[in-house]
Write a protein that holds these residues in place. Structure first.
Motif, PDB file in Angstrom:
ATOM      1  N   UNK A   1      -2.546  -9.783 -28.736  1.00  0.00           N
ATOM      2  CA  UNK A   1      -2.837 -11.208 -28.961  1.00  0.00           C
ATOM      3  C   UNK A   1      -2.480 -12.031 -27.727  1.00  0.00           C
TER       4      UNK A   1
ATOM      5  N   UNK B   1      -4.969 -14.312 -25.518  1.00  0.00           N
ATOM      6  CA  UNK B   1      -4.547 -15.699 -25.443  1.00  0.00           C
ATOM      7  C   UNK B   1      -4.501 -16.205 -23.997  1.00  0.00           C
TER       8      UNK B   1
ATOM      9  N   UNK C   1      -5.207 -16.373 -35.487  1.00  0.00           N
ATOM     10  CA  UNK C   1      -4.341 -17.477 -35.059  1.00  0.00           C
ATOM     11  C   UNK C   1      -4.235 -17.546 -33.540  1.00  0.00           C
ATOM     12  N   UNK C   2      -4.172 -16.383 -32.887  1.00  0.00           N
ATOM     13  CA  UNK C   2      -4.091 -16.371 -31.423  1.00  0.00           C
ATOM     14  C   UNK C   2      -5.332 -17.003 -30.803  1.00  0.00           C
TER      15      UNK C   2
ATOM     16  N   UNK D   1      -6.921 -19.465 -32.119  1.00  0.00           N
ATOM     17  CA  UNK D   1      -7.035 -20.854 -32.579  1.00  0.00           C
ATOM     18  C   UNK D   1      -8.164 -21.054 -33.563  1.00  0.00           C
TER      19      UNK D   1
ATOM     20  N   UNK E   1      -8.169 -21.031 -36.902  1.00  0.00           N
ATOM     21  CA  UNK E   1      -7.885 -21.551 -38.237  1.00  0.00           C
ATOM     22  C   UNK E   1      -8.821 -22.706 -38.588  1.00  0.00           C
TER      23      UNK E   1
ATOM     24  N   UNK F   1       1.824 -17.335 -32.668  1.00  0.00           N
ATOM     25  CA  UNK F   1       1.013 -18.557 -32.608  1.00  0.00           C
ATOM     26  C   UNK F   1       1.046 -19.236 -33.955  1.00  0.00           C
TER      27      UNK F   1
ATOM     28  N   UNK G   1      -0.068 -20.823 -37.277  1.00  0.00           N
ATOM     29  CA  UNK G   1      -1.209 -20.504 -38.137  1.00  0.00           C
ATOM     30  C   UNK G   1      -2.124 -21.701 -38.353  1.00  0.00           C
TER      31      UNK G   1
ATOM     32  N   UNK H   1      -2.653 -23.315 -33.933  1.00  0.00           N
ATOM     33  CA  UNK H   1      -2.976 -22.363 -32.869  1.00  0.00           C
ATOM     34  C   UNK H   1      -2.070 -22.480 -31.663  1.00  0.00           C
TER      35      UNK H   1
END
Lengths: 386, 148
Positions: free
Chosen positions: A26, A30, A71-72, A74, A76, B55, B57, B60
């Motif tokens: 990750x 990232x 999540x890594x 971004x 979401x 990171x 949730x 991010x």
């Protein structure tokens, strides 16, 4: 229906190296993504959708890594797409991202591709024992060596062409701070004297195993017009596929690659690629693929690709520079390798390629291939708005 | 596999080694376990997440503020395993439980060695039982036991 325009407004990559022991998978992804966002002068919240690609999951044994990377990346609350087309995946991932903008669906799409080869066994993953079949090869080199032999026989290419390609790409890599292999002492003789791995492919004519990632931010015309930096306009994208085992196909100079090139040139208004293209990043994991792809992608007449190599046409100071960054021969985080080709040509037409910049590059071609020479992805980028 | 003599069959065993780089956050968590220390991380909303994530949730963003939690904790919910199977962590009956270490805001799935389901309750206090030989693995935290 006309497509919306799309441009590359941000590029990021990691330093490619044998082992990135300081970051998780990750963390690696990232690093490239945050650099692309910084280049684009954007933050995570500016991104509408994320498209991630990598080579087969069983390389590292993390199945469907997009689940764990949400999540890594971004992602979401946003659409997240995973793309896979073997070694060409970095290219096809960028194309999927571009199409989300071309379709008018999103304004800013982050696309990322990666491989962490230090956590994997790609060579043996590509050499699985198949019941009732003799073990024919070990690693990708064993699969492609006969294709190279066939090319040499068809074109009467002399033995040293592969060495010249490897030497050029490794010297180019010295100008690219992100390249994995930095070998200042490399020479024609050191390559010639390196171990023969899969005849005619020597050790020094083979790509390394790298940890690395690449990312780009692709943006709509409205967003790109507001960029404070030069952008790379996408002038054409194309993909083609072939069935691996079909006896009717020619894996040495595959029709899929040829058709892919013809399609993308037509989109970009290129009728004479040798003259109209300023530089090319093509997927060359073993040295001999440079002359083979020069022919397959219509830069050289049939049987003459190797002459371009010998004449220095594809050198950084030649009139058709190829793999200015050092190419796959100098960095091979497999899943990212195709995107690196696409990203490097974007950097070229933006004038941001640093020491390996081709002066006044206006039109450039990125190319990737994968599987058993069966998946092809290409794009043409330009400094001028279409 | 087929018993039909006309059908050939052969085993296909695919195996090769993998390794993992844990990075600065998961690596710190695993190193902590070796030292009998439980680490969480502060999320963008101030909540402490355990095990820590690299990171956030929701946003991010990078998370970097590691926080020591525990050693005691609370059972949020649980399920009793009456007949453990060969690969279960304990060979006698135990509970799978969501344990929220003190100072953390979320629970994580753990084993509670309570002897009988009558000894289990939501909200009960538990304390960690550490393995004797710890090597920086999740198994260093052998299980939890009722803190009575």
């Amino acid at each position: 229906m006309p497509k919306e325009l799309v441009a590359v407004v941000g590029v990021g990559q990691t330093k490619h190296q044998a082992t990135r022991g300081d970051v998780s998978m990750a963390g690696l992804v990232r690093e490239a993504a945050t650099r692309a966002l910084a280049d684009a002068e954007m933050t995570w919240s500016d991104i509408d959708a994320v498209v991630v690609g990598k080579a087969p999951d069983f390389f590292e044994g993390v199945m469907m890594p997009e689940l764990y990377l949400a999540d890594a990346l971004g992602a979401t609350g946003k659409p997240l797409f995973r793309v896979h087309t073997a070694g060409s995946v970095g290219g096809s991932t960028a194309i999927v991202a571009a199409q989300l903008v071309q379709a008018g669906i999103h304004q800013r799409v982050l696309t990322v591709a990666f491989e962490k080869q230090s956590e994997s066994e790609a060579m043996w993953a590509l050499s699985m024992p198949i019941p009732f079949q003799p073990p024919l090869h070990a690693g990708a080199g064993g699969y492609f060596a006969p294709h190279i032999r066939s090319y040499m026989a068809r074109s009467n290419a002399p033995d040293h062409i592969g060495i010249l390609v490897a030497l050029k790409d490794r010297l180019n890599a010295l100008k690219n701070p992100y390249a994995h292999l930095h070998e200042p002492d490399i020479s024609f003789d050191s390559i010639k004297d390196s171990m023969m791995l899969w005849d005619p492919i020597r050790y020094a004519e083979t790509c390394p195993s790298s940890d690395g990632a690449c990312a780009m931010v692709l943006a709509s015309e409205a967003v790109a017009d507001r960029s404070t930096k030069p952008v790379a306009w996408v002038k054409g994208t194309a993909m083609r596929s072939e069935p691996t085992m079909s006896a009717d196909r020619d894996p040495v100079l595959p029709r899929g690659g040829s058709d892919c090139a013809a399609d993308v040139y037509q989109q970009a208004g290129i009728t004479d690629p040798r003259r109209q293209v300023d530089c090319v990043e093509m997927y060359v994991p073993f040295s001999w693929f440079e002359p083979m792809w020069l022919e397959n992608l219509h830069f050289a007449p049939s049987g003459e690709g190797w002459k371009y190599v010998e004449d220095g046409v594809t050198g950084l100071d030649g009139d058709l520079p190829v793999n200015m960054s050092g190419g796959v021969l100098s960095s091979n985080p497999i899943g990212a390798s195709g995107m690196l080709r696409f990203a490097e040509v974007a950097l070229q037409v933006r004038g941001m390629a640093g020491d390996h910049q081709v002066p006044d590059a206006r039109t450039a071609v990125g190319h990737a291939y994968g599987g058993g020479s069966q998946f092809f992805s290409m794009w043409v980028v330009g400094a001028d708005k279409p | 596999m087929s018993d039909d003599p006309g059908v050939l069959s052969a085993p296909l065993i695919i195996e090769y080694p993998f390794s993992r780089t844990t990075g600065p956050v998961i690596g710190a968590f695993l190193t902590g376990l070796r030292e009998k220390v439980l680490l969480g991380i502060k999320g963008s909303d101030g909540r402490v997440i355990v095990p820590p994530t690299e990171y956030d949730s929701f946003t991010g963003e990078d998370l970097t503020e590691l926080v020591e939690v525990g050693p005691g904790g609370e059972v949020l919910t649980w399920a009793w395993v009456r007949g453990p199977m060969a690969k279960h962590p304990l060979s006698h009956p135990f509970a799978w439980a969501l344990v929220k270490p003190d100072g953390a805001d979320v629970g994580f799935l753990q084993v509670v060695d309570a002897g009988s389901p009558e000894a289990m309750a939501t909200g009960m206090r538990v304390r960690p039982r550490w393995g004797d030989e710890r090597e920086g693995s999740i198994h260093d935290l052998a299980c939890w036991e009722p803190d009575v």
